[in-house]
Motif scaffolding. Sequence first.
Motif, PDB file in Angstrom:
ATOM      1  N   ALA A 117      62.006 -14.755 -15.202  1.00 53.36           N
ATOM      2  CA  ALA A 117      62.918 -15.430 -14.287  1.00 53.36           C
ATOM      3  C   ALA A 117      64.269 -14.730 -14.279  1.00 53.36           C
ATOM      4  O   ALA A 117      64.694 -14.176 -15.295  1.00 53.36           O
ATOM      5  N   THR A 118      64.934 -14.754 -13.137  1.00 51.06           N
ATOM      6  CA  THR A 118      66.247 -14.134 -13.011  1.00 51.06           C
ATOM      7  C   THR A 118      67.262 -14.880 -13.871  1.00 51.06           C
ATOM      8  O   THR A 118      68.116 -14.288 -14.528  1.00 51.06           O
ATOM      9  N   LEU A 119      67.153 -16.195 -13.861  1.00 48.26           N
ATOM     10  CA  LEU A 119      68.097 -17.031 -14.597  1.00 48.26           C
ATOM     11  C   LEU A 119      67.350 -17.714 -15.737  1.00 48.26           C
ATOM     12  O   LEU A 119      66.305 -18.322 -15.507  1.00 48.26           O
ATOM     13  N   LYS A 120      67.867 -17.593 -16.938  1.00 55.36           N
ATOM     14  CA  LYS A 120      67.237 -18.289 -18.075  1.00 55.36           C
ATOM     15  C   LYS A 120      67.957 -19.607 -18.294  1.00 55.36           C
ATOM     16  O   LYS A 120      69.196 -19.634 -18.317  1.00 55.36           O
ATOM     17  N   PRO A 121      67.233 -20.705 -18.464  1.00 50.07           N
ATOM     18  CA  PRO A 121      67.902 -21.986 -18.718  1.00 50.07           C
ATOM     19  C   PRO A 121      68.687 -21.922 -20.031  1.00 50.07           C
ATOM     20  O   PRO A 121      68.214 -21.329 -20.991  1.00 50.07           O
ATOM     21  N   VAL A 122      69.872 -22.509 -20.043  1.00 44.80           N
ATOM     22  CA  VAL A 122      70.665 -22.519 -21.278  1.00 44.80           C
ATOM     23  C   VAL A 122      70.028 -23.488 -22.272  1.00 44.80           C
ATOM     24  O   VAL A 122      69.820 -23.172 -23.437  1.00 44.80           O
ATOM     25  N   LYS A 123      69.720 -24.691 -21.765  1.00 49.96           N
ATOM     26  CA  LYS A 123      69.035 -25.670 -22.620  1.00 49.96           C
ATOM     27  C   LYS A 123      67.542 -25.613 -22.293  1.00 49.96           C
ATOM     28  O   LYS A 123      67.160 -25.443 -21.127  1.00 49.96           O
ATOM     29  N   THR A 124      66.732 -25.788 -23.315  1.00 52.42           N
ATOM     30  CA  THR A 124      65.288 -25.635 -23.132  1.00 52.42           C
ATOM     31  C   THR A 124      64.709 -26.733 -22.239  1.00 52.42           C
ATOM     32  O   THR A 124      65.039 -27.918 -22.393  1.00 52.42           O
ATOM     33  N   LEU A 125      63.849 -26.311 -21.322  1.00 56.76           N
ATOM     34  CA  LEU A 125      63.151 -27.255 -20.438  1.00 56.76           C
ATOM     35  C   LEU A 125      62.216 -28.134 -21.264  1.00 56.76           C
ATOM     36  O   LEU A 125      61.772 -27.725 -22.342  1.00 56.76           O
ATOM     37  N   GLU A 126      61.921 -29.305 -20.750  1.00 58.80           N
ATOM     38  CA  GLU A 126      61.020 -30.218 -21.462  1.00 58.80           C
ATOM     39  C   GLU A 126      59.878 -30.616 -20.528  1.00 58.80           C
ATOM     40  O   GLU A 126      60.126 -31.043 -19.402  1.00 58.80           O
ATOM     41  N   LEU A 127      58.654 -30.446 -21.003  1.00 57.54           N
ATOM     42  CA  LEU A 127      57.500 -30.798 -20.179  1.00 57.54           C
ATOM     43  C   LEU A 127      56.635 -31.817 -20.907  1.00 57.54           C
ATOM     44  O   LEU A 127      56.174 -31.567 -22.032  1.00 57.54           O
ATOM     45  N   TYR A 128      56.449 -32.956 -20.254  1.00 56.54           N
ATOM     46  CA  TYR A 128      55.561 -33.999 -20.768  1.00 56.54           C
ATOM     47  C   TYR A 128      54.234 -33.822 -20.051  1.00 56.54           C
ATOM     48  O   TYR A 128      54.189 -33.865 -18.801  1.00 56.54           O
ATOM     49  N   GLU A 129      53.176 -33.606 -20.798  1.00 57.09           N
ATOM     50  CA  GLU A 129      51.914 -33.250 -20.156  1.00 57.09           C
ATOM     51  C   GLU A 129      50.771 -33.422 -21.123  1.00 57.09           C
ATOM     52  O   GLU A 129      50.979 -33.746 -22.283  1.00 57.09           O
ATOM     53  N   PHE A 130      49.554 -33.213 -20.650  1.00 59.38           N
ATOM     54  CA  PHE A 130      48.465 -33.061 -21.614  1.00 59.38           C
ATOM     55  C   PHE A 130      47.550 -31.934 -21.196  1.00 59.38           C
ATOM     56  O   PHE A 130      47.370 -31.656 -20.006  1.00 59.38           O
ATOM     57  N   GLU A 131      47.032 -31.275 -22.218  1.00 55.28           N
ATOM     58  CA  GLU A 131      46.325 -30.007 -22.024  1.00 55.28           C
ATOM     59  C   GLU A 131      45.091 -30.156 -21.129  1.00 55.28           C
ATOM     60  O   GLU A 131      44.781 -29.271 -20.347  1.00 55.28           O
ATOM     61  N   GLY A 132      44.399 -31.290 -21.210  1.00 53.69           N
ATOM     62  CA  GLY A 132      43.168 -31.461 -20.431  1.00 53.69           C
ATOM     63  C   GLY A 132      43.411 -31.876 -18.988  1.00 53.69           C
ATOM     64  O   GLY A 132      42.460 -32.023 -18.221  1.00 53.69           O
ATOM     65  N   CYS A 133      44.645 -32.049 -18.607  1.00 52.60           N
ATOM     66  CA  CYS A 133      44.981 -32.496 -17.243  1.00 52.60           C
ATOM     67  C   CYS A 133      45.063 -31.284 -16.303  1.00 52.60           C
ATOM     68  O   CYS A 133      45.851 -30.373 -16.542  1.00 52.60           O
ATOM     69  N   PRO A 134      44.236 -31.258 -15.248  1.00 51.22           N
ATOM     70  CA  PRO A 134      44.236 -30.086 -14.362  1.00 51.22           C
ATOM     71  C   PRO A 134      45.572 -29.866 -13.655  1.00 51.22           C
ATOM     72  O   PRO A 134      45.942 -28.732 -13.359  1.00 51.22           O
ATOM     73  N   PHE A 135      46.297 -30.951 -13.399  1.00 54.79           N
ATOM     74  CA  PHE A 135      47.590 -30.806 -12.713  1.00 54.79           C
ATOM     75  C   PHE A 135      48.644 -30.212 -13.646  1.00 54.79           C
ATOM     76  O   PHE A 135      49.519 -29.474 -13.216  1.00 54.79           O
ATOM     77  N   CYS A 136      48.534 -30.563 -14.932  1.00 48.98           N
ATOM     78  CA  CYS A 136      49.516 -30.065 -15.907  1.00 48.98           C
ATOM     79  C   CYS A 136      49.382 -28.565 -16.131  1.00 48.98           C
ATOM     80  O   CYS A 136      50.344 -27.889 -16.497  1.00 48.98           O
ATOM     81  N   ARG A 137      48.155 -28.029 -15.908  1.00 50.86           N
ATOM     82  CA  ARG A 137      47.939 -26.595 -16.095  1.00 50.86           C
ATOM     83  C   ARG A 137      48.843 -25.774 -15.161  1.00 50.86           C
ATOM     84  O   ARG A 137      49.312 -24.695 -15.504  1.00 50.86           O
ATOM     85  N   LEU A 138      49.093 -26.301 -13.951  1.00 50.65           N
ATOM     86  CA  LEU A 138      49.802 -25.506 -12.939  1.00 50.65           C
ATOM     87  C   LEU A 138      51.251 -25.189 -13.343  1.00 50.65           C
ATOM     88  O   LEU A 138      51.638 -24.027 -13.318  1.00 50.65           O
ATOM     89  N   PRO A 139      52.059 -26.190 -13.736  1.00 56.19           N
ATOM     90  CA  PRO A 139      53.396 -25.823 -14.217  1.00 56.19           C
ATOM     91  C   PRO A 139      53.374 -24.982 -15.489  1.00 56.19           C
ATOM     92  O   PRO A 139      54.248 -24.126 -15.674  1.00 56.19           O
ATOM     93  N   ARG A 140      52.347 -25.174 -16.318  1.00 54.44           N
ATOM     94  CA  ARG A 140      52.285 -24.327 -17.531  1.00 54.44           C
ATOM     95  C   ARG A 140      52.045 -22.876 -17.121  1.00 54.44           C
ATOM     96  O   ARG A 140      52.601 -21.948 -17.719  1.00 54.44           O
ATOM     97  N   GLU A 141      51.210 -22.657 -16.103  1.00 55.23           N
ATOM     98  CA  GLU A 141      50.975 -21.292 -15.620  1.00 55.23           C
ATOM     99  C   GLU A 141      52.272 -20.700 -15.057  1.00 55.23           C
ATOM    100  O   GLU A 141      52.596 -19.536 -15.307  1.00 55.23           O
ATOM    101  N   ALA A 142      52.997 -21.523 -14.319  1.00 53.06           N
ATOM    102  CA  ALA A 142      54.264 -21.031 -13.733  1.00 53.06           C
ATOM    103  C   ALA A 142      55.265 -20.684 -14.837  1.00 53.06           C
ATOM    104  O   ALA A 142      56.010 -19.706 -14.719  1.00 53.06           O
ATOM    105  N   LEU A 143      55.268 -21.463 -15.907  1.00 58.58           N
ATOM    106  CA  LEU A 143      56.186 -21.159 -17.021  1.00 58.58           C
ATOM    107  C   LEU A 143      55.866 -19.786 -17.611  1.00 58.58           C
ATOM    108  O   LEU A 143      56.775 -19.002 -17.915  1.00 58.58           O
ATOM    109  N   THR A 144      54.559 -19.481 -17.739  1.00 57.50           N
ATOM    110  CA  THR A 144      54.198 -18.141 -18.247  1.00 57.50           C
ATOM    111  C   THR A 144      54.617 -17.076 -17.238  1.00 57.50           C
ATOM    112  O   THR A 144      55.204 -16.053 -17.598  1.00 57.50           O
ATOM    113  N   GLU A 145      54.328 -17.310 -15.976  1.00 64.35           N
ATOM    114  CA  GLU A 145      54.649 -16.299 -14.959  1.00 64.35           C
ATOM    115  C   GLU A 145      56.148 -15.996 -14.937  1.00 64.35           C
ATOM    116  O   GLU A 145      56.551 -14.872 -14.688  1.00 64.35           O
ATOM    117  N   LEU A 146      56.955 -17.010 -15.190  1.00 60.52           N
ATOM    118  CA  LEU A 146      58.407 -16.832 -15.138  1.00 60.52           C
ATOM    119  C   LEU A 146      58.996 -16.544 -16.521  1.00 60.52           C
ATOM    120  O   LEU A 146      60.217 -16.401 -16.667  1.00 60.52           O
TER     121      LEU A 146
END
Length: 245
Positions: free
Chosen positions: A20-49
Amino acid sequence: MASSITSALRGWTGINSNPATLKPVKTLELYEFEGCPFCRLPREALTELDLDAIIYPCPKGGTRFRPKVVEMGGKAQFPFLVDPNTGAQMYESMDIVAYLFDTYGQRPLPLKWRAGVLQKISSMGSGIPRLTKGSFARSSSAPAKNLELYSFEASPFSRPVRELLCELELPYLLHNAGRTSVRDWVPPPVRDALNIDASSELENRKELLERAGRISIPYLVDPNTDTELGDSTDILDYLYETYSA
Ligand SMILES: N[C@@H](CCC(=O)N[C@@H](CS)C(=O)NCC(=O)O)C(=O)O
């Protein structure tokens, strides 16, 4: 094997990082669960960025962090992102992906992410080989401090570790360490045997190399017991023995 199939079915999304061009100063927080197909998508974006986040596991039946999401957002729906930098709080996987690319990537949303419905369907299908792993809470003792995990979303070896962290409701700081070059694809034992330079432009990979002397993902750090482990089987054994009640 089933974990590799899941990653393959997702077309190995969540493997490459373009920071990512800009790094967050404070760490982002994600409430999710690993087996949830919808939660996988933001986790993938976090890796991509190449963005880190504190993962608060909210498996079904979980009591540690689920109530907090209801308190903050009004309902038990996952994923739920909290950005302490902007005050943003949001449900909806694709809204979260778009927010991350806009706020931190500062680049147009990649084409594949514009087909939100297709991404969701694909994520549902790709989760089938993992059955219910990473979906239901098991009783555990709560750690005083968050654990830390060096991982990237598509890593077949990281997934079982994340599933267990999730089931045990153990919060952890996710250090994303995706791939940016061809040599990142060489398996760690081959890299060690051939003395291939493992250096990377990614901060977390640099940090891991310094910390562990090699880059092998997943890598778990538990500040509660001063333990550091770099093999997924050892990590799973350790988590069961230390936290499963
Ligand atoms: N449209 C939402 C759907 C989210 C959703 O339905 N998540 C499920 C888990 S896969 C959920 O929160 N279920 C309630 C629960 O687990 O208690 C999104 O894309 O984020």
